[in-house]
Design an enzyme around this catalytic site. Structure first.
Site, short mmCIF file in Angstrom:
data_model
loop_
_atom_site.label_atom_id
_atom_site.label_comp_id
_atom_site.label_asym_id
_atom_site.label_seq_id
_atom_site.Cartn_x
_atom_site.Cartn_y
_atom_site.Cartn_z
N GLU A 1 0.88 -1.17 0.00
CA GLU A 1 0.00 0.00 0.00
C GLU A 1 0.92 1.21 0.00
O GLU A 1 1.52 1.55 1.01
CB GLU A 1 -0.89 -0.06 1.25
CG GLU A 1 -2.16 0.72 1.10
CD GLU A 1 -1.98 2.14 1.55
OE1 GLU A 1 -1.64 2.99 0.69
OE2 GLU A 1 -2.18 2.43 2.73
N CYS B 1 -1.90 8.89 2.55
CA CYS B 1 -1.80 8.39 1.17
C CYS B 1 -3.09 8.69 0.40
O CYS B 1 -3.05 8.95 -0.80
CB CYS B 1 -1.51 6.90 1.16
SG CYS B 1 -2.56 5.95 2.25
P1 NDP Z 1 9.17 4.99 4.04
O1 NDP Z 1 8.49 4.28 2.97
O2 NDP Z 1 10.65 5.14 3.95
O3 NDP Z 1 8.86 4.24 5.44
C1 NDP Z 1 7.78 3.36 5.63
C2 NDP Z 1 8.26 2.08 6.30
O4 NDP Z 1 9.10 1.36 5.39
C3 NDP Z 1 9.12 2.32 7.54
O5 NDP Z 1 8.89 1.29 8.47
C4 NDP Z 1 10.53 2.24 7.00
O6 NDP Z 1 11.49 1.95 7.98
C5 NDP Z 1 10.39 1.13 5.98
N1 NDP Z 1 11.37 1.13 4.92
C6 NDP Z 1 12.00 2.19 4.35
N2 NDP Z 1 12.84 1.79 3.38
C7 NDP Z 1 12.74 0.45 3.31
C8 NDP Z 1 13.37 -0.55 2.53
N3 NDP Z 1 14.25 -0.24 1.59
N4 NDP Z 1 13.03 -1.84 2.73
C9 NDP Z 1 12.14 -2.17 3.67
N5 NDP Z 1 11.53 -1.27 4.47
C10 NDP Z 1 11.80 0.02 4.30
O7 NDP Z 1 8.49 6.37 4.26
P2 NDP Z 1 9.15 7.75 4.70
O8 NDP Z 1 8.95 7.90 6.14
O9 NDP Z 1 10.54 7.91 4.24
O10 NDP Z 1 8.23 8.75 3.88
C11 NDP Z 1 8.63 9.12 2.59
C12 NDP Z 1 7.46 9.17 1.65
O11 NDP Z 1 6.76 7.93 1.67
C13 NDP Z 1 6.39 10.17 1.99
O12 NDP Z 1 6.74 11.43 1.56
C14 NDP Z 1 5.21 9.59 1.27
O13 NDP Z 1 5.26 9.94 -0.07
C15 NDP Z 1 5.40 8.11 1.40
N6 NDP Z 1 4.63 7.51 2.48
C16 NDP Z 1 3.44 6.96 2.18
C17 NDP Z 1 2.68 6.42 3.17
C18 NDP Z 1 1.37 5.80 2.89
O14 NDP Z 1 0.50 5.83 3.74
N7 NDP Z 1 1.19 5.20 1.73
C19 NDP Z 1 3.09 6.43 4.57
C20 NDP Z 1 4.39 7.02 4.78
C21 NDP Z 1 5.11 7.53 3.74
P3 NDP Z 1 12.40 3.12 8.62
O15 NDP Z 1 11.47 4.08 9.27
O16 NDP Z 1 13.25 2.39 9.58
O17 NDP Z 1 13.16 3.73 7.49
#
Ligand code: NDP
Length: 455
Positions: free
Chosen positions: A228, A262
């Site tokens: 998602e 999102c």
């Molecule tokens: P991320 O996608 O980086 O973080 C979401 C989760 O994924 C966190 O638990 C993070 O861990 C983990 N994660 C990050 N990179 C990896 C990877 N390579 N492999 C596996 N897991 C990973 O979101 P951000 O906080 O950096 O937000 C950045 C952008 O993401 C926002 O600007 C928005 O566009 C989008 N976003 C969308 C969401 C939604 O509801 N669809 C929610 C949040 C963000 P860790 O925190 O340890 O890096």
């Protein structure tokens, strides 16, 4: 990224957590696997009782849980309380419905008896984001645990106290030890976990790069994922719409969670005939929103969750302006105070062909576009890589049908804002991800749909 609670309102580091060592991670995975062997034998009645108890705890302690969320990621306290209430709702929904969703289904064939049987898969890894730090987890856990799976949570590194509080809720609710565990680990550990035979599948809510990275890691192991990811949902308003209601909803739909959702409305696509009026009304409403301490009752907009999110948003607005867009209100971070504050912002005249117009703005920034007619509206709505949700406003029946039929998204809401509801499936198409959460479809994602044929 450090695993820490950093208050986005003040910038103050409140607590730093030591990430788990490899040996500690291995022990938790083993415990999850061991508990699955027993937990899968429990009845729906037992699981329901535990999940209903989790709902009770959520309701009884909602103020405490809400405060943790607000301190860690900055959402207003009132919206955090509503989030906890919604978590209780999804627990109750699956506690009441899982048994019927997963009951054997007889199918008439050449067999004397053939049927579909739903069985749990085992240990499921949930990689979750900070924006709805309770809801996103419960949305996964309630159906997964009712189906007899066990969960491992790798939460976002900026919400560790939420992650630990959720583990504690399931523990206190009576679920057997190891059925739901939090792993305080960084993102770099996720690929190794996916390579572990004991982990059978994963779900991720977050950014496209994170989703793609998990999909690669699980693809190598041929393991199922639900993703998602982001969206840049259109909010289309056509000439016959109820303009007052559309504008009022537009504000809520854009500002939800300080703009970090999102399914927030991000691109406002307005018919020429009503565009001046819409713009004027939206501007007036944006300018009355109160930005400030998310713990205060009268605050509409709190800080963004992290300095990085703030920086990304500032850069996007800057790029839009460099490419010809105009800022009607807002447009600059509030630098004269601590915290990650960005004001409600409206951008017009953004060139539709510019790549920035197709990006997700994860904060309180509305992009306004004008279109000649419904054809142009649908074309513009679909002209992005994402396909999560869409909200469209019209009182013309033929237009409603076309919007439902032609918009490329996982959900279309007519004369209402996009929202999730435990009773309806939730998820996207295109680069917004795949698979569905919630409803009967959500609980069917992480089960073995077993065909049984008997002579
Ligand atoms: P991320 O996608 O980086 O973080 C979401 C989760 O994924 C966190 O638990 C993070 O861990 C983990 N994660 C990050 N990179 C990896 C990877 N390579 N492999 C596996 N897991 C990973 O979101 P951000 O906080 O950096 O937000 C950045 C952008 O993401 C926002 O600007 C928005 O566009 C989008 N976003 C969308 C969401 C939604 O509801 N669809 C929610 C949040 C963000 P860790 O925190 O340890 O890096």
């Amino acid at each position: 990224m450090a695993i820490a609670t950093i208050n986005p309102t003040t910038g103050e580091t409140l607590k730093v957590f030591k990430p788990l060592e490899d040996g500690e991670i291995a022990a938790k995975v083993e415990l999850a696997q061991q508990s699955f062997q027993e937990y899968r034998q429990t009845s729906f009645e037992e699981r329901s009782q535990w999940l209903l108890q989790a709902a009770n705890i959520l309701e009884q302690e909602k103020a405490d849980f809400a405060k943790i969320m607000t301190l860690e990621m900055g959402k207003t306290l009132k919206s955090a309380i509503a989030e906890v209430e919604k978590c209780a709702l999804v627990c109750r929904y699956y506690a009441e419905n899982a048994a019927s969703f997963l009951a054997d289904v007889t199918v008439k064939t050449d067999a004397s008896h053939s049927f579909i049987k739903y069985q749990p898969l085992g240990v499921i890894l949930a990689v979750m984001p900070w924006n709805f730090p309770f809801w996103q987890v419960f949305r996964f856990a309630a159906p997964a645990l009712m189906a007899g799976n066990v969960g491992l949570l790798k939460h976002a590194s900026n919400v560790p106290q939420c992650a630990l509080a959720i583990e504690d809720i399931f523990h206190r609710a009576g679920f057997p030890k190891g059925v739901f565990q939090t792993l305080l680990i960084g993102a770099t550990k996720v690929a190794d976990l996916m390579a572990d035979d004991r982990i059978k599948a994963a779900t991720l809510t977050g950014s496209e790069p994170a989703g793609a990275s998990l999909a690669v890691a699980s693809g190598k192991q041929i393991k199922k994922t639900v993703l998602e990811l982001g969206g840049s949902d259109p909010f289309i308003v056509l000439e016959s719409a109820d303009l007052e209601l559309a504008v009022a909803t537009a504000v809520t739909a854009r500002m939800i969670n300080n703009g970090q959702s999102c399914i927030a409305a991000k691109r406002f696509i307005i018919a020429d005939q009503i565009a001046d009026e819409f713009e004027k009304m939206l501007l007036a409403k944006f300018q009355t929103l109160k930005i400030g301490d998310p713990l205060a009752d009268d605050t509409d907009i709190g800080p963004l969750a992290t300095p990085d999110i703030l920086q990304d948003l500032e850069n996007q607005v800057k790029i839009a302006v460099e490419n010809g867009a105009k800022v009607l209100t807002g447009g600059n971070a509030l630098k004269d105070q601590p915290g990650n504050f960005y004001p409600p912002t409206i951008i017009i005249d953004i060139p539709v062909e510019n790549p920035i117009a197709k990006e997700e703005f994860f904060g309180p920034v509305a992009l306004l576009f004008r279109v000649r007619d419904i054809n142009e509206a649908i074309k513009l709505a679909n002209d992005i890589p994402f396909g999560l949700g869409a909200s469209a406003w019209t009182n013309n029946e033929a237009e409603k049908n076309r919007l439902i039929q032609e918009i490329e998204a996982g959900a279309v809401f007519i004369n209402g804002m996009v929202k999730s509801d435990p009773r309806l499936p939730f998820g996207g198409i295109k680069r917004s991800g795949y698979g569905r959460e919630l409803s009967i479809q959500g609980i069917h994602e992480f089960v073995n749909i077993k065909t049984v044929w008997m002579r």
